[in-house]
Design a protein around this motif. Structure first.
Motif, PDB file in Angstrom:
ATOM      1  N   THR A 133       0.836  -1.196   0.000  1.00 38.56           N
ATOM      2  CA  THR A 133       0.000   0.000   0.000  1.00 38.56           C
ATOM      3  C   THR A 133       0.874   1.250   0.000  1.00 38.56           C
ATOM      4  OG1 THR A 133      -1.703  -1.186   1.212  1.00 38.56           O
ATOM      5  CG2 THR A 133      -1.821   1.194   1.254  1.00 38.56           C
ATOM      6  N   GLN A 174      -8.645   0.766  -0.458  1.00 41.36           N
ATOM      7  CA  GLN A 174      -9.026  -0.511   0.143  1.00 41.36           C
ATOM      8  C   GLN A 174     -10.486  -0.526   0.574  1.00 41.36           C
ATOM      9  OE1 GLN A 174      -6.545  -2.260   3.345  1.00 41.36           O
ATOM     10  NE2 GLN A 174      -4.986  -2.427   1.788  1.00 41.36           N
ATOM     11  N   GLU A 202      -6.139  -3.939  -3.057  1.00 42.00           N
ATOM     12  CA  GLU A 202      -6.908  -5.100  -2.593  1.00 42.00           C
ATOM     13  C   GLU A 202      -8.383  -5.014  -2.990  1.00 42.00           C
ATOM     14  OE1 GLU A 202      -6.119  -6.553   1.240  1.00 42.00           O
ATOM     15  OE2 GLU A 202      -4.045  -5.899   1.228  1.00 42.00           O
TER      16      GLU A 202
HETATM   17 MG    MG Z   1      -2.305  -2.723   2.406  1.00 45.77          MG
END
Ligand code: MG
Ligand code: ADP
Lengths: 242, 371
Positions: free
Chosen positions: A44, A88, A167
């Motif tokens: 991330t 996310q 994700e």
């Molecule tokens: Mg992450």
């Protein structure tokens, strides 16, 4: 094939904790590229660095020909319109409904008429597999899967060349996750997107990704197609792709 | 649940411990006491009989394991009698699980705590200054062009944080006017100086009370709302989403809020002036027999209009402090929910404090300027 993202020797530190140690990778146009690795390895973080949300300590990242180290404000603003980012948890604006969320960039950046904007919004909503009747719901009124789809529709609203997904299938049930994979593949062929995905979902990794970079222990331990992945020497790869 | 029992039998240099029933974490401390009470000095052999146990949980396994280690350390022979597979498995699991020692939270001494706190405060102050710098240097330029000003957001914020606060501001000031008048009426009556209540109220309300009360109410109501709104947006990554879309949160969220409050504050102060004076007028009428006509007549002659403007002028300054502290605290929210509450409290306390400091500076400045 032309390179659209080039990461060179990027090092990232949080205070005195090193997350990336001189990592390099390159992403080609039209590719679906995966950033993989164990939890907390800095996927991330790398994604956030690519979209200028976070600074890295050294090295350089080049996106669509812009070196992020020296990019000027106007250029940066222009660049931001050429990509879409899916966070996310979706990160839809909670004070706006789905249609308004998708319309926002169009309203701000173009002089399209309201009628045209609502046409585009309708098209994008259906493109990602939501129903038109969902358009007036607020983020608090929809499920996790719908949030991701709505956020994807927002990310696509300006017809970006480049899509970043963090994700996208995590937290979705297997059926929605496969739907999402198909959607990504369809979008790539329909819109000619280049897509960078952070993922943990083995099925979706095999189904969607063209090439991957695997970050483990601060380094890139493998970059390339999934076919040769067994050749790499890493504990993570050995256990994850067993 | 079946209770667990521990039967201990001694013979010469041998001890046998027979556990029975379901041995779980609820029973351990009881057994630990029994085991600790054992006199192991002359003992050469300990037998642990687990055959009568119907269940052993992992905490109890750790207890058994530790006891075995303790006996080994004392060089006492141990026999473990255990035929049940589940119980053996549980013991094995604990024995084979390698766990690193948990790190000790470092004990800090008072000097270190004071030092760290002071340093953190200093950094906090610097980061607020940096926030103001950013606000002024790069953001004010948006306002250069009329088309950059986000009138819709500003109007929305004026409504949210000011118009909707009119009622509470008016009510609070009305009560303050009432109370101040009531308290002073008693004193003034003693000297027969009834009419001077007008001078007193006029000056104190217009110059100090109304602006301060309004600032306190707005800090508690709108400043805290700014922190909570922006903090929540930070946690849900909405701010990041805005940035990646090229919407500068300063332009969309920060500046409209600050401008809205700066525009609305003088209006709120005016409303506070009016309602506080009405409150005072009512007491003057009831308590001191000064009719509203007389009150307003006197008000007109003794209270210079400059006092009104002094109070109103403070408005935008107070508003700037409240809004910028509220927004800054919102941006300081970290990625956990606790942080919203913490920063909201901080924003109210700091905003009120800053307003009072600012007011003190105004007082000195105005007095020295002879206003
Ligand atoms: Mg992450
Ligand atoms: N704002 C931050 N401050 C300090 N450490 C951070 C911060 N953000 C991430 N980290 C650390 O950086 C590492 C990488 O995080 P992240 O990129 O979120 O991992 P993941 O690969 O699971 O997405 C983690 O070990 C995390 O603790």
């Amino acid at each position: 094939m032309s390179i659209i993202i080039k990461v060179t020797d990027v090092t990232t530190m949080f205070e005195d904790k090193m997350v990336h140690d001189r990592i390099s990778l390159s992403i080609n146009k039209g590719e679906i590229y995966g950033l993989l690795g164990p939890s907390g390895c800095g996927k991330t973080t790398l994604l956030r660095e690519m979209v200028m949300l976070q600074k890295y300590n050294s090295g350089c990242i080049e996106i669509l020909g812009n070196n992020l180290n020296y990019i000027q404000y106007e250029k940066a603003q222009k660049l931001r319109r050429e990509w879409g980012v899916l966070f996310q948890a979706g990160a839809l604006f909670s004070s706006l409904n789905i249609a308004q969320n998708i319309a926002l960039p169009l309203k701000e950046y173009t002089d399209l008429s309201d009628k045209m904007i609502s046409e585009i919004v309708k098209f994008k909503i259906n493109l990602v597999g939501l129903k038109s009747r969902d358009a007036l719901l607020y983020p608090s009124q929809i499920s996790g899967g719908m949030k991701k789809k709505a956020a994807l529709a927002r990310a696509l609203s300006m017809d970006p060349k480049l899509l970043f997904l963090d994700e996208p299938t995590s937290g979705l049930d297997p059926i929605s996750a496969r739907d999402f994979d198909n959607l990504i593949l369809r979008l790539r062929s329909l819109l000619g997107l280049s897509i960078v995905i952070v993922s943990h979902d083995l099925k979706s990794i095999y189904d969607t990704l063209d090439r991957v970079a695997i970050i483990d222990n601060k380094k890139i331990v493998y970059e390339g197609t999934l076919d040769n992945i067994a050749s790499a020497n890493s504990h993570f790869i050995k256990t994850f792709f067993k | 649940m079946e209770r667990s029992l521990l039967k201990i039998t001694h013979s010469n240099d041998e001890i046998t411990l027979i556990f029975s029933g379901e041995l779980s974490l609820y029973e351990i401390s009881k057994f630990q006491k029994q085991v600790d009470a054992l006199d192991l000095d002359k003992i050469k052999n300990v037998t642990l009989d687990l055959n009568q146990l119907s269940f052993l949980d992992t905490a109890a396994s750790i207890f058994i394991n530790n006891f075995q280690k303790f006996l080994a350390f004392k060089k006492i022979d141990t026999q473990l009698i255990c035929d049940k597979e589940e119980i053996q498995a549980s013991l094995e699991l604990v024995k084979n699980q390698k766990s690193d020692a948990l790190p000790h939270a470092k004990q800090k001494n008072i000097i270190e705590i004071i030092g760290k706190e002071t340093h953190a405060k200093y950094l906090g102050f610097l980061s607020f200054i940096a926030f103001l710098g950013l606000l002024f240097s790069t953001k004010i330029f948006y306002l250069k062009s009329v088309k950059n000003i986000r009138f819709r957001e500003i109007a929305f914020e004026i409504n949210e944080s000011a118009i909707k606060a009119l009622g509470i501001v008016a009510l609070t000031s009305f009560l303050i006017g009432l109370v101040v008048a009531y308290q002073s009426a008693y004193q003034l009556k003693i000297y027969g100086a009834n009419i001077f209540i007008v001078d007193m109220l006029g000056l104190s309300i217009l110059r100090e009370l109304a602006p301060l009360m309004t600032a306190v109410v707005i800090a508690g109501r709108s400043g805290s709302a700014f922190t909570a709104q922006i903090g929540a947006m930070k946690i849900t990554e909405e701010l990041d989403a805005m940035r990646t879309m090229g919407f500068d949160p300063y332009m969309f969220l920060v500046i409209p809020r600050i401008i809205a409050l700066m525009v609305a504050m003088p209006i709120l102060i005016f409303v506070a002036d009016v309602s506080a004076v009405i409150g005072g007028m009512i007491i003057a009428n009831l308590d001191l027999g000064i009719t509203p006509e007389l009150f307003l007549d006197r008000f007109n002659t003794v209270i210079d209009v400059k006092h009104f403007f002094v109070g109103i002028t403070k408005g935008p300054f107070f508003a700037f402090l409240i809004a910028s502290i509220g927004v800054y605290r919102g941006l300081m929210v970290q990625n956990d929910t606790q942080s919203i509450g913490f920063n909201t409290t901080k924003s109210v306390v700091e905003a009120i404090f800053a307003v009072i400091i600012c007011d003190a500076i105004f007082s000195i400045a105005f007095t020295n300027l002879g206003i």
